[in-house]
Design a protein around this motif. Structure first.
Motif, PDB file in Angstrom:
ATOM      1  N   MET A 131      -4.550 -10.942   5.172  1.00  0.00           N
ATOM      2  CA  MET A 131      -3.434 -10.036   5.010  1.00  0.00           C
ATOM      3  C   MET A 131      -3.471  -9.456   3.604  1.00  0.00           C
ATOM      4  O   MET A 131      -3.625 -10.155   2.623  1.00  0.00           O
ATOM      5  N   GLU A 132      -3.327  -8.180   3.541  1.00  0.00           N
ATOM      6  CA  GLU A 132      -3.174  -7.536   2.250  1.00  0.00           C
ATOM      7  C   GLU A 132      -1.742  -7.770   1.779  1.00  0.00           C
ATOM      8  O   GLU A 132      -0.852  -8.042   2.565  1.00  0.00           O
ATOM      9  N   ALA A 133      -1.548  -7.652   0.483  1.00  0.00           N
ATOM     10  CA  ALA A 133      -0.201  -7.847  -0.055  1.00  0.00           C
ATOM     11  C   ALA A 133       0.742  -6.811   0.561  1.00  0.00           C
ATOM     12  O   ALA A 133       0.414  -5.642   0.658  1.00  0.00           O
ATOM     13  N   HIS A 134       1.891  -7.275   1.008  1.00  0.00           N
ATOM     14  CA  HIS A 134       2.900  -6.394   1.577  1.00  0.00           C
ATOM     15  C   HIS A 134       4.002  -6.183   0.555  1.00  0.00           C
ATOM     16  O   HIS A 134       4.561  -7.135   0.028  1.00  0.00           O
ATOM     17  N   LEU A 187       7.194 -13.888  -2.598  1.00  0.00           N
ATOM     18  CA  LEU A 187       8.420 -14.530  -2.134  1.00  0.00           C
ATOM     19  C   LEU A 187       8.095 -15.762  -1.291  1.00  0.00           C
ATOM     20  O   LEU A 187       8.676 -16.834  -1.495  1.00  0.00           O
ATOM     21  N   ILE A 188       7.135 -15.637  -0.386  1.00  0.00           N
ATOM     22  CA  ILE A 188       6.737 -16.755   0.471  1.00  0.00           C
ATOM     23  C   ILE A 188       6.166 -17.884  -0.380  1.00  0.00           C
ATOM     24  O   ILE A 188       6.516 -19.054  -0.208  1.00  0.00           O
ATOM     25  N   GLU A 189       5.308 -17.539  -1.336  1.00  0.00           N
ATOM     26  CA  GLU A 189       4.707 -18.550  -2.199  1.00  0.00           C
ATOM     27  C   GLU A 189       5.772 -19.262  -3.040  1.00  0.00           C
ATOM     28  O   GLU A 189       5.742 -20.493  -3.179  1.00  0.00           O
ATOM     29  N   VAL A 210      20.732 -12.129   0.365  1.00  0.00           N
ATOM     30  CA  VAL A 210      21.569 -10.941   0.275  1.00  0.00           C
ATOM     31  C   VAL A 210      20.962 -10.068  -0.811  1.00  0.00           C
ATOM     32  O   VAL A 210      20.593 -10.549  -1.877  1.00  0.00           O
ATOM     33  N   ILE A 211      20.848  -8.782  -0.535  1.00  0.00           N
ATOM     34  CA  ILE A 211      20.260  -7.846  -1.486  1.00  0.00           C
ATOM     35  C   ILE A 211      21.381  -7.231  -2.308  1.00  0.00           C
ATOM     36  O   ILE A 211      22.346  -6.705  -1.764  1.00  0.00           O
ATOM     37  N   GLU A 218      12.299  -1.497  -4.877  1.00  0.00           N
ATOM     38  CA  GLU A 218      11.536  -0.557  -4.061  1.00  0.00           C
ATOM     39  C   GLU A 218      10.148  -1.099  -3.733  1.00  0.00           C
ATOM     40  O   GLU A 218       9.456  -0.548  -2.886  1.00  0.00           O
ATOM     41  N   ALA A 219       9.725  -2.163  -4.411  1.00  0.00           N
ATOM     42  CA  ALA A 219       8.406  -2.752  -4.176  1.00  0.00           C
ATOM     43  C   ALA A 219       8.490  -4.276  -4.260  1.00  0.00           C
ATOM     44  O   ALA A 219       7.912  -4.900  -5.143  1.00  0.00           O
ATOM     45  N   MET A 220       9.211  -4.888  -3.329  1.00  0.00           N
ATOM     46  CA  MET A 220       9.339  -6.340  -3.297  1.00  0.00           C
ATOM     47  C   MET A 220       8.077  -6.932  -2.685  1.00  0.00           C
ATOM     48  O   MET A 220       7.644  -6.537  -1.609  1.00  0.00           O
TER      49      MET A 220
END
Length: 164
Positions: free
Chosen positions: A1-4, A120-122, A91-92, A113-115
């Motif tokens: 998977m490429e970075a999302h 986050l998973i790591e 919550v954002i 705009e670029a999370m």
């Protein structure tokens, strides 16, 4: 998977869903905590990220993570796989969400705009890792035929005899 990378606010408002896998080898900070021989290859972390716009009266994200992480048993020093199934709600908020700090069920993330989903998973896996993983059943090396438990100080006793 490429970075999302996602615009998390837009993702939540549109109630989008992203399902995928992250190769364990891509999670470099997490790899420092795992047994190296099992990280390479087909090991992966599965995730599902869903945007929500009305659940908490604010735009939010729900993250599900599943992994089977190769670690070292702290009793016998043999390989152990630690299954992890994690669920998170975020919550954002564009502002400091101090009111949300009181709620243990929710975390907040800053509007972006670029999370980076992979980061986050790591982060969540690193926080959830057990400090000292051990086998659920007794380890092979610790089972004595007589059924006795080994004395943890027997090694020190032997060293004391050798020193005199």
């Amino acid at each position: 998977m490429e970075a999302h990378y996602i615009n998390n606010l837009d993702f939540a408002k549109r109630q989008q869903v992203l399902v995928g896998d992250v190769p364990l080898a891509n999670l470099t900070r997490l790899n420092a905590m795992l047994t190296e021989q099992h990280v390479a290859g087909t090991s992966k972390v599965s995730f599902k990220l869903a945007g929500q716009s009305h659940r908490f009266q604010l735009p939010s994200l729900h993250l599900d993570v599943e992994a089977n992480l190769p670690m070292v048993c702290q009793r016998c020093l043999e390989s152990i796989h630690v299954p992890m199934t994690l669920h998170f709600d975020y919550v954002i908020s564009a502002e400091d969400a101090t009111a949300l700090d009181e709620n243990d069920d929710l975390d907040w993330v800053e509007s972006s705009e670029a999370m980076d989903i992979q980061a986050l998973i790591e982060d969540e896996l690193l926080i959830a890792l057990p400090i000292a993983p051990v086998h659920q059943t007794q380890c092979k090396q610790l089972n004595l035929e007589s059924g006795e438990k080994p004395n943890p100080f027997s090694v020190l006793k032997a060293l004391k005899k050798d020193g005199n």
